[in-house]
Write a protein that holds these residues in place. Structure first.
Motif, PDB file in Angstrom:
ATOM      1  N   UNK A   1       0.830  -1.200   0.000  1.00 46.53           N
ATOM      2  CA  UNK A   1       0.000   0.000   0.000  1.00 46.53           C
ATOM      3  C   UNK A   1       0.867   1.252   0.000  1.00 46.53           C
ATOM      4  N   UNK A   2       1.791   1.329  -0.882  1.00 52.34           N
ATOM      5  CA  UNK A   2       2.658   2.507  -0.904  1.00 52.34           C
ATOM      6  C   UNK A   2       2.131   3.545  -1.893  1.00 52.34           C
ATOM      7  N   UNK A   3       0.877   3.886  -1.707  1.00 50.90           N
ATOM      8  CA  UNK A   3       0.241   4.954  -2.466  1.00 50.90           C
ATOM      9  C   UNK A   3      -0.204   6.004  -1.463  1.00 50.90           C
TER      10      UNK A   3
ATOM     11  N   UNK B   1      -1.226   4.980   2.383  1.00 54.38           N
ATOM     12  CA  UNK B   1      -0.568   5.560   3.555  1.00 54.38           C
ATOM     13  C   UNK B   1      -1.572   6.226   4.488  1.00 54.38           C
ATOM     14  N   UNK B   2      -2.577   6.877   3.919  1.00 47.84           N
ATOM     15  CA  UNK B   2      -3.588   7.523   4.779  1.00 47.84           C
ATOM     16  C   UNK B   2      -4.433   6.493   5.507  1.00 47.84           C
ATOM     17  N   UNK B   3      -4.803   5.394   4.832  1.00 50.22           N
ATOM     18  CA  UNK B   3      -5.558   4.338   5.511  1.00 50.22           C
ATOM     19  C   UNK B   3      -4.728   3.759   6.649  1.00 50.22           C
TER      20      UNK B   3
ATOM     21  N   UNK C   1      -5.188  15.817  -2.305  1.00 52.51           N
ATOM     22  CA  UNK C   1      -6.524  15.427  -2.778  1.00 52.51           C
ATOM     23  C   UNK C   1      -6.804  13.958  -2.462  1.00 52.51           C
ATOM     24  N   UNK C   2      -5.804  13.102  -2.632  1.00 50.44           N
ATOM     25  CA  UNK C   2      -5.967  11.683  -2.303  1.00 50.44           C
ATOM     26  C   UNK C   2      -6.247  11.512  -0.813  1.00 50.44           C
ATOM     27  N   UNK C   3      -5.526  12.248   0.013  1.00 53.49           N
ATOM     28  CA  UNK C   3      -5.736  12.175   1.457  1.00 53.49           C
ATOM     29  C   UNK C   3      -7.139  12.630   1.822  1.00 53.49           C
TER      30      UNK C   3
END
Length: 75
Positions: free
Chosen positions: A1-3, A7-9, A58-60
């Motif tokens: 999960x190195x996106x 990382x936020x999850x 934005x992803x976060x």
């Protein structure tokens, strides 16, 4: 999960496990407010951090909003 999303999850899971659900919800709400503010400021040429990390921010925000939607109880 190195996106950025992964990382936020992971970060939310860490806060939830360490400090509880209420703290993780607070963390997510604060993250949305701070990151959206940075993005808005970058749109008006006022915050270069927001401009440089826009896609990651934005992803976060997407992850935080999803987390809040799944875990907040309706008022």
């Amino acid at each position: 999960m190195d996106t950025p999303e992964g990382r936020e999850w992971q970060r939310l899971a860490f806060v939830e496990n360490r400090d509880g659900m209420a703290a993780a919800l607070t963390f997510a709400r604060q993250g949305v407010a701070q990151y959206e503010s940075a993005i808005r400021e970058s749109d008006s040429d006022g915050n270069q951090y927001g401009a440089a990390y826009r896609e990651s921010l934005l992803a976060s925000v997407r992850v935080y909003r999803e987390y809040l939607q799944k875990n907040e109880t309706p008022a």
